[in-house]
Design an enzyme around this catalytic site. Sequence first.
Site, PDB file in Angstrom:
ATOM      1  N   ASP A 137       0.846  -1.210   0.000  1.00  0.00           N
ATOM      2  CA  ASP A 137       0.000   0.000   0.000  1.00  0.00           C
ATOM      3  C   ASP A 137       0.875   1.253   0.000  1.00  0.00           C
ATOM      4  O   ASP A 137       1.898   1.295   0.684  1.00  0.00           O
ATOM      5  CB  ASP A 137      -0.875  -0.043   1.267  1.00  0.00           C
ATOM      6  CG  ASP A 137      -2.060   0.899   1.193  1.00  0.00           C
ATOM      7  OD1 ASP A 137      -2.073   1.781   0.321  1.00  0.00           O
ATOM      8  OD2 ASP A 137      -2.969   0.744   2.019  1.00  0.00           O
TER       9      ASP A 137
ATOM     10  N   HIS B 295     -10.062  -1.454  -7.125  1.00  0.00           N
ATOM     11  CA  HIS B 295      -9.705  -0.227  -6.396  1.00  0.00           C
ATOM     12  C   HIS B 295      -8.765   0.666  -7.193  1.00  0.00           C
ATOM     13  O   HIS B 295      -8.983   1.871  -7.275  1.00  0.00           O
ATOM     14  CB  HIS B 295      -9.074  -0.623  -5.056  1.00  0.00           C
ATOM     15  CG  HIS B 295      -8.754   0.517  -4.160  1.00  0.00           C
ATOM     16  ND1 HIS B 295      -9.723   1.262  -3.519  1.00  0.00           N
ATOM     17  CD2 HIS B 295      -7.560   1.055  -3.788  1.00  0.00           C
ATOM     18  CE1 HIS B 295      -9.147   2.202  -2.786  1.00  0.00           C
ATOM     19  NE2 HIS B 295      -7.823   2.099  -2.924  1.00  0.00           N
TER      20      HIS B 295
HETATM   21  C1  HEM Z   1      -9.051   0.568   3.869  1.00  0.00           C
HETATM   22  C2  HEM Z   1      -9.114   1.305   2.778  1.00  0.00           C
HETATM   23  C3  HEM Z   1      -8.086   1.262   1.684  1.00  0.00           C
HETATM   24  C4  HEM Z   1      -7.177   0.293   1.368  1.00  0.00           C
HETATM   25  C5  HEM Z   1      -6.951  -1.019   2.085  1.00  0.00           C
HETATM   26  C6  HEM Z   1      -6.437   0.749   0.224  1.00  0.00           C
HETATM   27  C7  HEM Z   1      -5.412   0.052  -0.390  1.00  0.00           C
HETATM   28  C8  HEM Z   1      -4.775   0.456  -1.552  1.00  0.00           C
HETATM   29  C9  HEM Z   1      -3.775  -0.301  -2.236  1.00  0.00           C
HETATM   30  C10 HEM Z   1      -3.235  -1.646  -1.783  1.00  0.00           C
HETATM   31  C11 HEM Z   1      -3.408   0.366  -3.353  1.00  0.00           C
HETATM   32  C12 HEM Z   1      -2.441  -0.098  -4.465  1.00  0.00           C
HETATM   33  C13 HEM Z   1      -1.027   0.311  -4.246  1.00  0.00           C
HETATM   34  C14 HEM Z   1      -0.806   1.786  -4.185  1.00  0.00           C
HETATM   35  O1  HEM Z   1      -0.713   2.487  -5.198  1.00  0.00           O
HETATM   36  O2  HEM Z   1      -0.729   2.265  -3.051  1.00  0.00           O
HETATM   37  C15 HEM Z   1      -4.162   1.591  -3.344  1.00  0.00           C
HETATM   38  C16 HEM Z   1      -4.073   2.561  -4.305  1.00  0.00           C
HETATM   39  C17 HEM Z   1      -4.692   3.783  -4.217  1.00  0.00           C
HETATM   40  N1  HEM Z   1      -5.638   4.151  -3.304  1.00  0.00           N
HETATM   41 FE1  HEM Z   1      -6.327   3.055  -1.786  1.00  0.00          FE
HETATM   42  N2  HEM Z   1      -6.909   1.979  -0.140  1.00  0.00           N
HETATM   43  C18 HEM Z   1      -7.913   2.338   0.726  1.00  0.00           C
HETATM   44  C19 HEM Z   1      -8.644   3.492   0.709  1.00  0.00           C
HETATM   45  C20 HEM Z   1      -8.444   4.528  -0.156  1.00  0.00           C
HETATM   46  C21 HEM Z   1      -9.144   5.790  -0.103  1.00  0.00           C
HETATM   47  C22 HEM Z   1     -10.201   6.178   0.929  1.00  0.00           C
HETATM   48  C23 HEM Z   1      -8.650   6.547  -1.122  1.00  0.00           C
HETATM   49  C24 HEM Z   1      -9.008   7.948  -1.516  1.00  0.00           C
HETATM   50  C25 HEM Z   1     -10.210   8.466  -1.397  1.00  0.00           C
HETATM   51  C26 HEM Z   1      -7.636   5.758  -1.816  1.00  0.00           C
HETATM   52  C27 HEM Z   1      -6.898   6.196  -2.873  1.00  0.00           C
HETATM   53  C28 HEM Z   1      -5.978   5.449  -3.554  1.00  0.00           C
HETATM   54  C29 HEM Z   1      -5.225   5.941  -4.695  1.00  0.00           C
HETATM   55  C30 HEM Z   1      -5.275   7.339  -5.284  1.00  0.00           C
HETATM   56  C31 HEM Z   1      -4.425   4.881  -5.125  1.00  0.00           C
HETATM   57  C32 HEM Z   1      -3.459   4.879  -6.305  1.00  0.00           C
HETATM   58  C33 HEM Z   1      -4.203   4.472  -7.556  1.00  0.00           C
HETATM   59  C34 HEM Z   1      -3.317   4.473  -8.793  1.00  0.00           C
HETATM   60  O3  HEM Z   1      -3.026   5.565  -9.301  1.00  0.00           O
HETATM   61  O4  HEM Z   1      -2.927   3.370  -9.220  1.00  0.00           O
HETATM   62  N3  HEM Z   1      -7.548   4.538  -1.196  1.00  0.00           N
HETATM   63  N4  HEM Z   1      -5.004   1.605  -2.248  1.00  0.00           N
END
Ligand code: HEM
Length: 416
Positions: free
Chosen positions: A240, A328
């Site tokens: 993450d 996601h």
């Molecule tokens: C428990 C809740 C969440 C989990 C477990 C989670 C987990 C992850 C994981 C594993 C990734 C892929 C690796 C990375 O680029 O970091 C990711 C990407 C991302 N997450 Fe989350 N996330 C959560 C909530 C959120 C929320 C609330 C937002 C914003 C409102 C968010 C925004 C993003 C963004 C912007 C990316 C990058 C996407 C890209 O450009 O590829 N995430 N998240």
Amino acid sequence: MTPAAGCPAGRTTPAGPGRRGVLTTAAVAGLGLGGCSLTTGSSTESAGSADTVTSGATAAGAATTEGVQPFRATRQPGIRGRVQPFAAFVAYDLAKGASATDVRRILRIWSDDIERLMSGRPPLTDPEPELARHTAGLTVTVGVGPRIVELVRGADAVPAWLGPLPAYPQIDKLEDRWSGGDLLLQICADSPTTLAHAQRRLTLGVRSMAETRWVQRGFREPLDTGEHLIGMRNLFGQVDGTIQPADDEPVFIGAGGPDWLRDGSSIVIRRIRMDLDKWEQVDRLGRENAMGRRLTDGAPLTGGAENDIPDVDAKDALGFPVIDPGAHVRRARATTNTERFLRRPYSYDDGTGEQVDAGLIFVAYCADPLAQFDPVQKRLAAKDLMNIWTTPIGSAVFAILPGPGDGESLGQALLA
Ligand code: HEM
């Protein structure tokens, strides 16, 4: 005389003299702080003087200041750069009837104490100076909520984004006990002891003027190399924090924002419960499909390595998208250049192992949460496979003040 008898008394009367002004000679002697300049009532006057440095350090022994980050800089620490493994996010409510003068006093006291703690020197009146000597990469980042800005500069000065986020009714189950607040401390360190000590000192230092509203403690595994500045594994086992804004993308507030926030930022803190029991019932393929990245190494399902961008147009042999329409990463990725923000998440676990109370303290830094964060959150609320297992239970937004210059306190421009 115990330290407590002489020193903190000055903090119980907000309108009274500064806490340094009420220290008696006996109290000073009792604390081993002889030689400090304690009679001015001004935190900044004594803050970085050689005398105060030496006296605190002499009483306690030499400070171990490896990983020390600068407190006096254009921008506050704890935003970009290395992320320490332990964090506490502490929100405070101003005491009833508190005034702009109290805000000034809080920010002066915190400036003095934070500068000391980050450089391995105990705050004045610290009964455990040994604990301050091990800085353990400590950073303290200070934010203010809308009520502070209104009190100091009037309601018109409150930026449109500084307040509760729009509701996301499809997913939100927000609880007051994890939401809102007038002041914020983000305290991060490589050592939980250093962190706990800093939190206690900074909270007690202002207790007559502000009371704790909520505390969220988080952790992430220590990072092995400098390569992954932000990345970690969350409690779903996913890598993450991989995709982050480029250096020139707006994490900090520039010319477009209020002058008093230039080089400041905003922080969005969302406490998101993760249903580990339900998640563990899904097979590996299903879990990877929900994210669009592999569990082993965080690489996109379309191939490559962790830092590669998922190819959302890729199709499998049958013509179906490799990255699910509800994955996601597909829903969260920026669709315009204005939708980027820095993520600095920590896990939390307050459960028993059997009873799950765990999740993510989702932390985003950006120049304008309504322009940068909200469109992404709206898309995720409307459709994100991860919503099956995650529930936001807390939400707060604070303005992160610019860093203090030489001889300044935090919030100098806000209070000008
Ligand atoms: C428990 C809740 C969440 C989990 C477990 C989670 C987990 C992850 C994981 C594993 C990734 C892929 C690796 C990375 O680029 O970091 C990711 C990407 C991302 N997450 Fe989350 N996330 C959560 C909530 C959120 C929320 C609330 C937002 C914003 C409102 C968010 C925004 C993003 C963004 C912007 C990316 C990058 C996407 C890209 O450009 O590829 N995430 N998240």
